[in-house]
Design a protein around this motif. Structure first.
Motif, PDB file in Angstrom:
ATOM      1  N   LYS A   1       0.779  -1.224   0.036  1.00 27.95           N
ATOM      2  CA  LYS A   1      -0.130   0.033   0.134  1.00 27.95           C
ATOM      3  C   LYS A   1       0.905   1.153  -0.045  1.00 27.95           C
ATOM      4  CE  LYS A   1      -3.729   2.273   2.528  1.00 27.95           C
ATOM      5  NZ  LYS A   1      -4.510   2.399   3.912  1.00 27.95           N
ATOM      6  N   LYS A   2       1.851   1.269   0.863  1.00 36.56           N
ATOM      7  CA  LYS A   2       2.701   2.539   0.933  1.00 36.56           C
ATOM      8  C   LYS A   2       3.384   2.686  -0.435  1.00 36.56           C
ATOM      9  CE  LYS A   2       3.434   2.587   5.860  1.00 36.56           C
ATOM     10  NZ  LYS A   2       4.423   2.526   7.062  1.00 36.56           N
ATOM     11  N   VAL A   3       4.163   1.607  -0.938  1.00 35.92           N
ATOM     12  CA  VAL A   3       4.568   1.593  -2.357  1.00 35.92           C
ATOM     13  C   VAL A   3       3.861   2.267  -3.270  1.00 35.92           C
ATOM     14  CG1 VAL A   3       5.542   0.353  -4.150  1.00 35.92           C
ATOM     15  CG2 VAL A   3       6.311  -0.199  -1.729  1.00 35.92           C
ATOM     16  N   TYR A   4       2.585   1.567  -3.436  1.00 34.91           N
ATOM     17  CA  TYR A   4       1.542   2.305  -4.387  1.00 34.91           C
ATOM     18  C   TYR A   4       1.248   3.675  -4.258  1.00 34.91           C
ATOM     19  CZ  TYR A   4      -3.069   3.254  -6.199  1.00 34.91           C
ATOM     20  OH  TYR A   4      -4.475   3.562  -6.785  1.00 34.91           O
ATOM     21  N   GLN A   5       1.374   4.473  -2.691  1.00 34.34           N
ATOM     22  CA  GLN A   5       0.982   5.658  -2.528  1.00 34.34           C
ATOM     23  C   GLN A   5       2.125   6.437  -2.758  1.00 34.34           C
ATOM     24  OE1 GLN A   5      -0.252   6.010   1.449  1.00 34.34           O
ATOM     25  NE2 GLN A   5      -2.424   5.567   1.124  1.00 34.34           N
ATOM     26  N   LYS A   6       3.311   5.804  -2.743  1.00 33.66           N
ATOM     27  CA  LYS A   6       4.530   6.698  -3.113  1.00 33.66           C
ATOM     28  C   LYS A   6       4.782   6.739  -4.717  1.00 33.66           C
ATOM     29  CE  LYS A   6       7.142   7.397   0.571  1.00 33.66           C
ATOM     30  NZ  LYS A   6       7.711   8.599   0.821  1.00 33.66           N
ATOM     31  N   ILE A   7       3.962   5.889  -5.477  1.00 34.13           N
ATOM     32  CA  ILE A   7       4.126   5.867  -6.899  1.00 34.13           C
ATOM     33  C   ILE A   7       3.132   7.046  -7.311  1.00 34.13           C
ATOM     34  CG2 ILE A   7       3.558   4.792  -9.286  1.00 34.13           C
ATOM     35  CD1 ILE A   7       4.536   2.295  -7.823  1.00 34.13           C
ATOM     36  N   ILE A   8       1.846   6.849  -6.769  1.00 32.70           N
ATOM     37  CA  ILE A   8       0.911   7.547  -6.954  1.00 32.70           C
ATOM     38  C   ILE A   8       1.255   9.323  -6.652  1.00 32.70           C
ATOM     39  CG2 ILE A   8      -1.352   8.580  -6.749  1.00 32.70           C
ATOM     40  CD1 ILE A   8      -1.264   6.258  -8.513  1.00 32.70           C
ATOM     41  N   ASP A   9       1.956   9.460  -5.526  1.00 31.76           N
ATOM     42  CA  ASP A   9       2.457  10.955  -5.241  1.00 31.76           C
ATOM     43  C   ASP A   9       3.606  11.237  -6.256  1.00 31.76           C
ATOM     44  OD1 ASP A   9       1.217  11.348  -2.894  1.00 31.76           O
ATOM     45  OD2 ASP A   9       2.693  10.249  -1.729  1.00 31.76           O
ATOM     46  N   LYS A  10       4.410  10.416  -6.705  1.00 29.64           N
ATOM     47  CA  LYS A  10       5.577  10.953  -7.660  1.00 29.64           C
ATOM     48  C   LYS A  10       5.035  11.345  -8.769  1.00 29.64           C
ATOM     49  CE  LYS A  10       9.976   9.643  -9.143  1.00 29.64           C
ATOM     50  NZ  LYS A  10      10.621  10.852  -8.402  1.00 29.64           N
ATOM     51  N   ILE A  11       3.842  10.466  -9.386  1.00 34.68           N
ATOM     52  CA  ILE A  11       3.425  10.853 -10.845  1.00 34.68           C
ATOM     53  C   ILE A  11       2.037  12.156 -10.865  1.00 34.68           C
ATOM     54  CG2 ILE A  11       1.898   9.780 -12.580  1.00 34.68           C
ATOM     55  CD1 ILE A  11       3.089   7.104 -11.869  1.00 34.68           C
ATOM     56  N   PHE A  12       1.464  12.121  -9.593  1.00 32.61           N
ATOM     57  CA  PHE A  12       0.275  12.869  -9.706  1.00 32.61           C
ATOM     58  C   PHE A  12       0.431  14.296  -8.723  1.00 32.61           C
ATOM     59  CE2 PHE A  12      -1.473   8.913 -11.357  1.00 32.61           C
ATOM     60  CZ  PHE A  12      -1.935   9.497 -12.728  1.00 32.61           C
ATOM     61  N   LEU A  13       1.215  14.092  -7.429  1.00 31.46           N
ATOM     62  CA  LEU A  13       1.227  14.659  -6.431  1.00 31.46           C
ATOM     63  C   LEU A  13       2.358  15.466  -6.099  1.00 31.46           C
ATOM     64  CD1 LEU A  13      -1.370  12.661  -4.295  1.00 31.46           C
ATOM     65  CD2 LEU A  13      -1.784  14.824  -5.660  1.00 31.46           C
ATOM     66  N   SER A  14       3.250  15.417  -6.929  1.00 35.11           N
ATOM     67  CA  SER A  14       4.883  15.827  -6.682  1.00 35.11           C
ATOM     68  C   SER A  14       4.745  17.139  -6.206  1.00 35.11           C
ATOM     69  CB  SER A  14       5.551  15.475  -7.675  1.00 35.11           C
ATOM     70  OG  SER A  14       5.178  16.279  -8.900  1.00 35.11           O
ATOM     71  N   SER A  15       4.001  18.049  -6.715  1.00 29.03           N
ATOM     72  CA  SER A  15       3.981  19.448  -6.299  1.00 29.03           C
ATOM     73  C   SER A  15       3.636  19.555  -4.870  1.00 29.03           C
ATOM     74  CB  SER A  15       2.753  20.180  -7.105  1.00 29.03           C
ATOM     75  OG  SER A  15       1.448  19.778  -6.614  1.00 29.03           O
ATOM     76  N   ILE A  16       2.985  18.845  -4.217  1.00 35.77           N
ATOM     77  CA  ILE A  16       3.091  18.929  -2.654  1.00 35.77           C
ATOM     78  C   ILE A  16       4.230  18.633  -1.982  1.00 35.77           C
ATOM     79  CG2 ILE A  16       1.720  17.857  -0.472  1.00 35.77           C
ATOM     80  CD1 ILE A  16      -0.519  17.199  -2.373  1.00 35.77           C
TER      81      ILE A  16
END
Length: 263
Positions: free
Chosen positions: A39-54
């Motif tokens: 779950k954490k790995v999945y969230q990291k991937i989503i963060d990097k692709i879509f939410l990196s601005s945060i």
């Protein structure tokens, strides 16, 4: 000072040392013991692709502070893994300070709170208590929940709760609506440091502001475990209208209803 090892705390230490006799600094550097899950790995991937601005906004702020403040001020320093350690306690007792200034550490436990400096122990909360408490970042929570009028800072007498101590001062951070997310974080942090320095000055002159949070309102406590992908996407989407909302009549009306504790 009891602080963590991030660059914004190093900046704060320099600003306080510029105006006061900073007797010593305890720096808490926590060991990372995070369990890796799918779950954490999945969230990291989503963060990097879509939410990196945060993520980039926060670390961009830290990078700027590291450039401006390359080193800690000239004061005795000890580094501990836990602010509640015997080493932190012994170091502080030896210095015997008039005032203990806390920012960024994990929750301070009773044996540390039992120290009795002449003025007391105070804490910086980069959120507007009692309205917004907790973590990991109250500015981000305000944006994600469409409560821009509650972005601000609090200086309080520390207690064993989560941002629940009696208030010395609170202020709302001002924006002009042109800010990007990095600008917002820098403005909030600069405002926090400025408010802290002004509060210390007032305490050094003998004032003892002390307002119970319950006399204002109950507020909401947010928890790091709740800061999930849904909340991060809400922040990203809401921030698209940041400038528009800052200038809206709804924002201005909401500001008028917020109770702050004047310094």
């Amino acid at each position: 000072m009891w602080i963590d090892g991030q660059a914004n705390q190093k900046a704060l230490a320099n600003k306080i040392a510029a105006g006061f006799n900073l007797a010593g600094i305890v720096i808490e550097k926590k060991e990372l013991r995070r369990k890796i899950t799918i779950k954490k790995v999945y969230q990291k991937i989503i963060d990097k692709i879509f939410l990196s601005s945060i993520t980039n906004a926060w670390f961009g702020m830290l990078q700027q502070y590291n450039k401006k403040y390359a080193a800690y001020p000239d004061a005795p320093i000890t580094v501990v893994e836990n602010i509640n350690s015997e080493a932190a306690l012994a170091f502080t007792k030896k210095i015997n300070p008039d005032l203990i200034i806390v920012s960024g550490t994990r929750m301070v436990k009773e044996k540390m709170l039992a120290l009795n400096p002449a003025i007391g122990i105070i804490n910086l909360h980069t959120g507007l208590s009692p309205y917004i408490k907790g973590g990991p970042n109250c500015t981000n929570w305000c944006i994600a929940t469409n409560q821009l009028y509650l972005i601000g800072n609090t200086i309080m007498w520390i207690d064993k709760g989560i941002d629940t101590g009696n208030i010395i001062a609170t202020e709302i951070t001002s924006f002009d609506g042109t800010e990007n997310l990095l600008d917002v974080h820098i403005k909030v942090m600069e405002h926090a440091h400025d408010l802290y320095v002004r509060a210390i000055k007032k305490l050094s002159l003998g004032a003892r502001p002390n307002v119970k949070q319950s006399s204002i309102t109950d507020g909401t406590t947010y928890y790091t475990r709740e800061w999930n992908l849904k909340q991060r996407f809400a922040l990203k989407n809401n921030f698209k209208k940041f400038g528009q909302n800052i200038h809206s009549s709804a924002y201005k009306e909401a500001l008028q209803k917020v109770i702050t504790v004047k310094l």
